[in-house]
Design an enzyme around this catalytic site. Sequence first.
Site, mmCIF file in Angstrom:
data_model
loop_
_atom_site.group_PDB
_atom_site.id
_atom_site.type_symbol
_atom_site.label_atom_id
_atom_site.label_comp_id
_atom_site.label_asym_id
_atom_site.label_seq_id
_atom_site.Cartn_x
_atom_site.Cartn_y
_atom_site.Cartn_z
ATOM 1 C CB CYS A 86 -0.906 -0.056 1.229
ATOM 2 S SG CYS A 86 -1.728 1.476 1.651
ATOM 3 C CB CYS A 134 0.317 1.739 4.080
ATOM 4 S SG CYS A 134 -1.396 1.216 3.916
#
Length: 104
Positions: free
Chosen positions: A31, A34
Amino acid sequence: MSVVTITKDNYEMEVVQSDKPVLLDFWAPWCGPCKMVSPIVDEIAEEVGLVIKVGKINVDEQPELAAEFKVMSIPTLAVVRGGVVVKKSVGAKPKKDILEMLEA
């Protein structure tokens, strides 16, 4: 204080039974957003680790916890007090916004 890796095995002890509020970061290694939030969360852990516990939950490795928190998108940040979610935020956030979540 360092970040705690939260799993279904230590969740009860580290989060539910914590005497401090807990900031949880739901993330995954693939991600992009993230990866942007992770160093901010690490920084917050170093700064406020004496009064707030910071934990990270890899949603790929802990799908049960992701489901329990109804995580649909990552990164998701949640603040837990006494085993109850008091704040939740989805998406990458600047440090200022994350710190504001902790004040509530």
